[in-house]
Design a protein around this motif. Structure first.
Motif, PDB file in Angstrom:
ATOM      1  N   GLY A  18       0.753  -1.048   0.071  1.00  0.00           N
ATOM      2  CA  GLY A  18      -0.110   0.055  -0.070  1.00  0.00           C
ATOM      3  C   GLY A  18       0.857   1.257   0.189  1.00  0.00           C
ATOM      4  N   SER A  19       2.077   1.315   0.396  1.00  0.00           N
ATOM      5  CA  SER A  19       2.856   2.210   0.580  1.00  0.00           C
ATOM      6  C   SER A  19       3.609   2.680  -0.722  1.00  0.00           C
ATOM      7  CB  SER A  19       4.052   2.113   1.645  1.00  0.00           C
ATOM      8  OG  SER A  19       3.672   2.085   3.188  1.00  0.00           O
ATOM      9  N   CYS A  20       3.354   1.950  -1.672  1.00  0.00           N
ATOM     10  CA  CYS A  20       3.895   2.137  -3.098  1.00  0.00           C
ATOM     11  C   CYS A  20       2.851   3.080  -3.738  1.00  0.00           C
ATOM     12  CB  CYS A  20       4.116   0.765  -3.867  1.00  0.00           C
ATOM     13  SG  CYS A  20       5.375  -0.397  -2.910  1.00  0.00           S
ATOM     14  N   ASN A  21       2.780   4.426  -3.586  1.00  0.00           N
ATOM     15  CA  ASN A  21       1.787   5.077  -4.111  1.00  0.00           C
ATOM     16  C   ASN A  21       2.287   5.399  -5.621  1.00  0.00           C
ATOM     17  OD1 ASN A  21       0.712   7.779  -4.908  1.00  0.00           O
ATOM     18  ND2 ASN A  21      -0.178   7.808  -3.023  1.00  0.00           N
ATOM     19  N   PHE A 102      -4.790  -2.645   5.692  1.00  0.00           N
ATOM     20  CA  PHE A 102      -3.535  -2.320   5.796  1.00  0.00           C
ATOM     21  C   PHE A 102      -2.996  -1.740   4.594  1.00  0.00           C
ATOM     22  CE2 PHE A 102      -4.120  -4.316   9.982  1.00  0.00           C
ATOM     23  CZ  PHE A 102      -3.053  -3.572  10.745  1.00  0.00           C
ATOM     24  N   ALA A 103      -3.265  -2.097   3.454  1.00  0.00           N
ATOM     25  CA  ALA A 103      -2.954  -1.500   2.245  1.00  0.00           C
ATOM     26  C   ALA A 103      -3.560  -0.121   1.982  1.00  0.00           C
ATOM     27  CB  ALA A 103      -3.514  -2.372   0.777  1.00  0.00           C
ATOM     28  N   ILE A 104      -4.802  -0.141   2.615  1.00  0.00           N
ATOM     29  CA  ILE A 104      -5.427   1.587   2.598  1.00  0.00           C
ATOM     30  C   ILE A 104      -4.517   2.375   3.533  1.00  0.00           C
ATOM     31  CG2 ILE A 104      -7.137   2.721   3.501  1.00  0.00           C
ATOM     32  CD1 ILE A 104      -9.236   0.486   2.496  1.00  0.00           C
ATOM     33  N   ILE A 105      -4.109   1.864   4.739  1.00  0.00           N
ATOM     34  CA  ILE A 105      -3.372   2.558   5.407  1.00  0.00           C
ATOM     35  C   ILE A 105      -1.907   2.945   5.003  1.00  0.00           C
ATOM     36  CG2 ILE A 105      -2.244   2.442   7.912  1.00  0.00           C
ATOM     37  CD1 ILE A 105      -4.459   0.630   8.750  1.00  0.00           C
ATOM     38  N   GLY A 106      -1.407   2.022   4.385  1.00  0.00           N
ATOM     39  CA  GLY A 106      -0.179   2.263   3.734  1.00  0.00           C
ATOM     40  C   GLY A 106      -0.245   3.201   2.607  1.00  0.00           C
ATOM     41  N   HIS A 107      -1.292   3.276   1.978  1.00  0.00           N
ATOM     42  CA  HIS A 107      -1.520   4.273   0.809  1.00  0.00           C
ATOM     43  C   HIS A 107      -1.877   5.606   1.365  1.00  0.00           C
ATOM     44  CE1 HIS A 107      -2.810   5.697  -3.186  1.00  0.00           C
ATOM     45  NE2 HIS A 107      -3.871   6.307  -2.636  1.00  0.00           N
ATOM     46  N   VAL A 108      -2.443   5.768   2.618  1.00  0.00           N
ATOM     47  CA  VAL A 108      -2.856   6.936   3.111  1.00  0.00           C
ATOM     48  C   VAL A 108      -1.330   7.415   3.748  1.00  0.00           C
ATOM     49  CG1 VAL A 108      -4.063   7.996   5.018  1.00  0.00           C
ATOM     50  CG2 VAL A 108      -5.259   6.539   3.441  1.00  0.00           C
ATOM     51  N   PHE A 109      -0.975   6.635   4.650  1.00  0.00           N
ATOM     52  CA  PHE A 109       0.297   6.918   5.428  1.00  0.00           C
ATOM     53  C   PHE A 109       1.590   6.160   4.837  1.00  0.00           C
ATOM     54  CE2 PHE A 109      -3.129   7.409   8.270  1.00  0.00           C
ATOM     55  CZ  PHE A 109      -3.145   8.746   8.476  1.00  0.00           C
ATOM     56  N   PRO A 110       2.108   6.317   3.755  1.00  0.00           N
ATOM     57  CA  PRO A 110       3.042   5.474   3.049  1.00  0.00           C
ATOM     58  C   PRO A 110       4.465   5.416   3.767  1.00  0.00           C
ATOM     59  CG  PRO A 110       2.807   7.645   1.578  1.00  0.00           C
ATOM     60  CD  PRO A 110       1.756   7.402   2.757  1.00  0.00           C
ATOM     61  N   LEU A 111       5.015   4.427   4.058  1.00  0.00           N
ATOM     62  CA  LEU A 111       6.183   4.352   4.780  1.00  0.00           C
ATOM     63  C   LEU A 111       7.486   5.116   3.871  1.00  0.00           C
ATOM     64  CD1 LEU A 111       8.141   3.079   6.952  1.00  0.00           C
ATOM     65  CD2 LEU A 111       8.443   0.916   5.485  1.00  0.00           C
ATOM     66  N   TYR A 112       7.516   4.954   2.527  1.00  0.00           N
ATOM     67  CA  TYR A 112       8.250   5.443   1.786  1.00  0.00           C
ATOM     68  C   TYR A 112       8.383   6.886   1.371  1.00  0.00           C
ATOM     69  CZ  TYR A 112       7.665   0.532   0.657  1.00  0.00           C
ATOM     70  OH  TYR A 112       7.445  -0.944   0.844  1.00  0.00           O
ATOM     71  N   TYR A 113       7.106   7.553   1.558  1.00  0.00           N
ATOM     72  CA  TYR A 113       6.985   9.128   1.195  1.00  0.00           C
ATOM     73  C   TYR A 113       6.868   9.903   2.316  1.00  0.00           C
ATOM     74  CZ  TYR A 113       7.045   6.339  -3.081  1.00  0.00           C
ATOM     75  OH  TYR A 113       7.372   5.779  -4.300  1.00  0.00           O
ATOM     76  N   GLY A 114       7.333   9.769   3.477  1.00  0.00           N
ATOM     77  CA  GLY A 114       7.046  10.494   4.724  1.00  0.00           C
ATOM     78  C   GLY A 114       5.748  10.579   5.132  1.00  0.00           C
ATOM     79  N   PHE A 115       5.021   9.395   5.301  1.00  0.00           N
ATOM     80  CA  PHE A 115       3.792   9.136   5.653  1.00  0.00           C
ATOM     81  C   PHE A 115       2.697  10.185   5.248  1.00  0.00           C
ATOM     82  CE2 PHE A 115       6.954   7.509   8.673  1.00  0.00           C
ATOM     83  CZ  PHE A 115       6.608   6.199   8.582  1.00  0.00           C
ATOM     84  N   LYS A 116       2.939  10.490   3.754  1.00  0.00           N
ATOM     85  CA  LYS A 116       1.796  11.587   3.436  1.00  0.00           C
ATOM     86  C   LYS A 116       1.430  11.151   1.924  1.00  0.00           C
ATOM     87  CE  LYS A 116       1.434  16.500   1.731  1.00  0.00           C
ATOM     88  NZ  LYS A 116       2.002  17.649   1.422  1.00  0.00           N
ATOM     89  N   GLY A 117       0.246  10.436   1.803  1.00  0.00           N
ATOM     90  CA  GLY A 117      -0.059   9.798   0.600  1.00  0.00           C
ATOM     91  C   GLY A 117      -1.443  10.383   0.067  1.00  0.00           C
ATOM     92  N   GLY A 118      -2.308   9.226  -0.295  1.00  0.00           N
ATOM     93  CA  GLY A 118      -3.450   9.842  -0.943  1.00  0.00           C
ATOM     94  C   GLY A 118      -4.617   9.426   0.155  1.00  0.00           C
ATOM     95  N   LYS A 119      -5.867   8.915  -0.523  1.00  0.00           N
ATOM     96  CA  LYS A 119      -7.128   8.697   0.316  1.00  0.00           C
ATOM     97  C   LYS A 119      -7.506   7.318   0.254  1.00  0.00           C
ATOM     98  CE  LYS A 119      -8.486  13.737  -0.267  1.00  0.00           C
ATOM     99  NZ  LYS A 119      -9.557  14.371  -1.004  1.00  0.00           N
ATOM    100  N   GLY A 120      -7.004   6.580  -0.397  1.00  0.00           N
ATOM    101  CA  GLY A 120      -7.389   5.085  -0.350  1.00  0.00           C
ATOM    102  C   GLY A 120      -8.258   4.476  -1.042  1.00  0.00           C
ATOM    103  N   VAL A 121      -9.015   5.380  -1.811  1.00  0.00           N
ATOM    104  CA  VAL A 121     -10.385   4.980  -2.480  1.00  0.00           C
ATOM    105  C   VAL A 121      -9.977   3.746  -3.437  1.00  0.00           C
ATOM    106  CG1 VAL A 121     -12.247   5.342  -3.710  1.00  0.00           C
ATOM    107  CG2 VAL A 121     -11.483   7.025  -1.944  1.00  0.00           C
ATOM    108  N   LEU A 122      -9.150   4.090  -4.404  1.00  0.00           N
ATOM    109  CA  LEU A 122      -8.827   2.900  -5.505  1.00  0.00           C
ATOM    110  C   LEU A 122      -8.126   1.576  -5.054  1.00  0.00           C
ATOM    111  CD1 LEU A 122      -8.921   2.842  -8.537  1.00  0.00           C
ATOM    112  CD2 LEU A 122      -6.776   3.772  -8.613  1.00  0.00           C
TER     113      LEU A 122
END
Length: 222
Positions: A18-21, A102-122
């Motif tokens: 999920g963190s792979c945005n 947890f894929a949604i959580i990873g997308h919203v708070f991505p480990l690889y991008y400073g915990f700043k991601g998207g909204k997780g809908v897709l």
């Protein structure tokens, strides 16, 4: 013990994938920019389409759908390999919900991008391609109908997301799943939905104020 390992593995697999945005990845590779500094500053499909065009949006769509599917598939495969207290693949459905959350959580708070991601809908809806394709189709239909009527992506996402626990419960009940198991899936879906809706809180405020942008297939450059 295998049960605990399977759940932990699903959480780790889901979060790391999920963190792979792909909005961030695609825009950075093609445009050399950070999508989180453009438009609405959201690292998601709609903002990518508006700011960077259909090509970047298409790649983002494929990537974010793919990671949700892969998270559930790998987690269920690992669970089956462990034989985590369940004899059939059908009984690993619960693992799909853990991986999806947890894929949604990873997308919203991505480990690889400073915990700043998207909204997780897709990524959230993509998990149902593996969990139950019928639920996926129903959610897409609800989204499409609301979008056609309102022209608001955010409103369509919120309504489809809010409906999903009940759709999951009803679909599983009609499929012949035991009521207690249907209730389990319903409960597991609630944190998935709550996370996505919470991430739309600024959109909800703009919808109330009448300042939310309507959807258009045309891109809007920065």
């Amino acid at each position: 013990m295998n049960y605990v390992i399977a759940i932990a593995a699903a959480a780790v697999i889901g979060y790391l994938l999920g963190s792979c945005n792909f909005s961030i990845i695609v825009v950075r590779l093609i445009k050399g920019e950070d999508i989180r500094t453009m438009g609405s500053k959201n690292a998601g499909l709609t903002n990518t389409l508006r700011c960077c065009g259909k090509g970047c949006a298409a790649l983002t769509l494929i990537g974010d759908l793919g990671k949700g599917v892969l998270a559930v598939f790998l987690s269920r495969l690992f669970c089956s390999w462990l034989e985590a207290g369940v004899p059939t693949a059908e009984n690993t459905y619960y693992i799909g919900y853990i991986a999806g959350l947890f894929a949604i959580i990873g997308h919203v708070f991505p480990l690889y991008y400073g915990f700043k991601g998207g909204k997780g809908v897709l990524v959230g809806v993509s998990t149902f391609i593996i969990i139950d394709w019928r639920i996926f189709c129903i959610l897409i239909c609800i989204f499409a109908v609301i979008l056609a009527l309102s022209k608001y992506v955010s409103l369509s996402s919120i309504i489809a997301t809010a409906c999903s626990p009940l759709i999951i419960f009803a679909t599983e009940l009609l499929r012949g799943t035991q009521p207690a198991v249907c209730l389990l899936y319903f409960v597991l879906a609630i944190p998935m939905c709550s996370t996505i809706i919470w991430m739309h809180r600024t959109n909800i405020e703009r919808l109330r104020n009448g300042t939310e942008n309507k959807f258009s297939f045309g891109s809007k450059k920065k």
